[in-house]
Scaffold this motif. Structure first.
Motif, short mmCIF file in Angstrom:
data_model
loop_
_atom_site.label_atom_id
_atom_site.label_comp_id
_atom_site.label_asym_id
_atom_site.label_seq_id
_atom_site.Cartn_x
_atom_site.Cartn_y
_atom_site.Cartn_z
N TYR A 7 0.81 -1.21 0.00
CA TYR A 7 0.00 0.00 0.00
C TYR A 7 0.84 1.26 0.00
CZ TYR A 7 -3.47 -3.41 1.47
OH TYR A 7 -4.28 -4.50 1.55
N CYS A 8 2.15 1.12 0.00
CA CYS A 8 3.03 2.28 0.06
C CYS A 8 4.33 1.95 -0.68
CB CYS A 8 3.32 2.65 1.51
SG CYS A 8 4.01 1.31 2.47
N CYS A 9 5.23 2.90 -0.76
CA CYS A 9 6.53 2.71 -1.41
C CYS A 9 7.26 1.56 -0.72
CB CYS A 9 7.36 3.99 -1.30
SG CYS A 9 9.04 3.84 -1.92
N VAL A 10 7.73 0.59 -1.52
CA VAL A 10 8.39 -0.58 -0.93
C VAL A 10 9.76 -0.25 -0.37
CG1 VAL A 10 7.13 -2.25 -2.33
CG2 VAL A 10 9.32 -1.38 -3.14
N CYS A 11 10.32 0.92 -0.71
CA CYS A 11 11.64 1.29 -0.19
C CYS A 11 11.57 2.11 1.09
CB CYS A 11 12.41 2.08 -1.25
SG CYS A 11 12.87 1.10 -2.66
N CYS A 12 10.76 3.16 1.08
CA CYS A 12 10.77 4.08 2.22
C CYS A 12 9.49 4.06 3.04
CB CYS A 12 11.07 5.50 1.74
SG CYS A 12 9.73 6.24 0.79
N GLY A 13 8.45 3.42 2.52
CA GLY A 13 7.19 3.37 3.26
C GLY A 13 6.31 4.58 3.07
N GLY A 14 6.74 5.52 2.26
CA GLY A 14 5.94 6.71 1.99
C GLY A 14 4.84 6.44 0.98
N PRO A 15 4.02 7.43 0.71
CA PRO A 15 2.96 7.24 -0.29
C PRO A 15 3.58 7.03 -1.67
CG PRO A 15 3.03 9.53 0.44
CD PRO A 15 4.01 8.77 1.28
N PHE A 16 3.04 6.08 -2.41
CA PHE A 16 3.62 5.80 -3.73
C PHE A 16 2.94 6.61 -4.81
CE2 PHE A 16 0.16 2.73 -3.83
CZ PHE A 16 -0.24 2.73 -5.16
N GLU A 17 3.74 7.00 -5.80
CA GLU A 17 3.24 7.74 -6.95
C GLU A 17 3.60 7.05 -8.26
OE1 GLU A 17 5.80 9.92 -5.26
OE2 GLU A 17 4.52 11.12 -3.98
N HIS A 18 4.50 6.08 -8.20
CA HIS A 18 5.03 5.47 -9.42
C HIS A 18 4.89 3.96 -9.39
CE1 HIS A 18 7.34 9.01 -11.05
NE2 HIS A 18 6.99 9.43 -9.85
N LEU A 19 4.76 3.41 -10.58
CA LEU A 19 4.80 1.98 -10.81
C LEU A 19 6.20 1.68 -11.31
CD1 LEU A 19 3.25 -0.74 -11.35
CD2 LEU A 19 2.82 0.16 -13.62
N PRO B 114 5.16 -0.68 -6.13
CA PRO B 114 4.91 0.74 -5.95
C PRO B 114 6.13 1.44 -5.35
CG PRO B 114 3.85 -0.50 -4.20
CD PRO B 114 4.49 -1.50 -5.13
N LEU B 115 6.50 2.59 -5.91
CA LEU B 115 7.59 3.41 -5.38
C LEU B 115 7.14 4.87 -5.35
CD1 LEU B 115 10.90 2.20 -7.08
CD2 LEU B 115 10.07 1.65 -4.82
N CYS B 116 7.71 5.62 -4.41
CA CYS B 116 7.49 7.06 -4.41
C CYS B 116 8.38 7.68 -5.49
CB CYS B 116 7.79 7.66 -3.04
SG CYS B 116 9.52 7.61 -2.57
N GLU B 117 8.15 8.92 -5.79
CA GLU B 117 8.92 9.58 -6.85
C GLU B 117 10.41 9.62 -6.52
OE1 GLU B 117 8.98 13.65 -9.53
OE2 GLU B 117 7.57 13.48 -7.86
N SER B 118 10.73 9.93 -5.29
CA SER B 118 12.14 10.03 -4.88
C SER B 118 12.87 8.70 -5.04
CB SER B 118 12.22 10.51 -3.43
OG SER B 118 13.55 10.48 -2.99
N CYS B 119 12.28 7.63 -4.55
CA CYS B 119 12.92 6.31 -4.66
C CYS B 119 13.01 5.85 -6.10
CB CYS B 119 12.16 5.28 -3.82
SG CYS B 119 12.31 5.55 -2.04
N ASN B 120 11.97 6.10 -6.88
CA ASN B 120 11.97 5.68 -8.28
C ASN B 120 13.04 6.40 -9.08
OD1 ASN B 120 11.06 4.16 -10.48
ND2 ASN B 120 9.68 5.80 -11.12
N THR B 121 13.18 7.69 -8.90
CA THR B 121 14.19 8.43 -9.65
C THR B 121 15.59 8.10 -9.15
OG1 THR B 121 13.88 10.37 -8.23
CG2 THR B 121 12.67 10.33 -10.32
N SER B 122 15.73 7.68 -7.89
CA SER B 122 17.03 7.27 -7.37
C SER B 122 17.43 5.89 -7.88
CB SER B 122 17.01 7.24 -5.84
OG SER B 122 16.76 8.50 -5.32
N LYS B 123 16.48 4.99 -7.99
CA LYS B 123 16.77 3.61 -8.39
C LYS B 123 17.20 3.52 -9.84
CE LYS B 123 14.75 -0.98 -8.66
NZ LYS B 123 14.34 -1.17 -10.04
N GLN B 124 16.52 4.22 -10.70
CA GLN B 124 16.78 4.21 -12.15
C GLN B 124 16.83 2.78 -12.67
OE1 GLN B 124 20.22 6.73 -12.48
NE2 GLN B 124 18.97 8.56 -12.44
#
Length: 118
Positions: free
Chosen positions: A35-47, A66-76
């Motif tokens: 239900y949230c970003c799998v990396c940080c636990g925050g609200p997710f915005e990205h698939l 699901p990932l938040c924007e910050s984690c998704n752009t960091s993971k690349q």
């Protein structure tokens, strides 16, 4: 609609696709308690493709998270275990044996795909 651009990119990359629809993804995430970003636990915005398409990942329910924007752009396009080890240094010794697990493409194949992406 959630996932349409990811599906297009996956099909262009020749990735495996299991034929799921967006509503199947929500059901799968609900079954897995995602239900949230799998990396940080925050609200997710990205698939996100856990194993990136560029690394030979598939566009299947089991590879979409699901990932938040910050984690998704960091993971690349990095291997998920390498990314998690960078994000959580205390876990690095436990994750290192898995660093190459998702490196499904040879160096030449990866270079060719990265060349196509630029």
């Amino acid at each position: 609609m959630l996932g349409r651009s990811q599906l297009r990119r996956a099909l262009e990359a020749g990735a495996e696709y299991d034929g799921h629809q967006p509503e199947d993804l929500w059901i799968h995430w609900d079954d897995e308690d995602l239900y949230c970003c799998v990396c940080c636990g925050g609200p997710f915005e990205h698939l996100d493709h856990n194993v990136p398409l560029i690394r030979g990942g598939s566009h299947t329910l089991d590879n979409l998270v699901p990932l938040c924007e910050s984690c998704n752009t960091s993971k690349q396009g990095r291997c998920p275990y390498r990314f998690y080890a960078e994000r959580f240094p205390a876990l690095k010794p436990y994750l290192e044996p898995y660093f190459d697990l998702h490196e499904r493409l040879s160096g030449e194949e990866l270079a060719a795909r990265q060349g196509d992406a630029t």
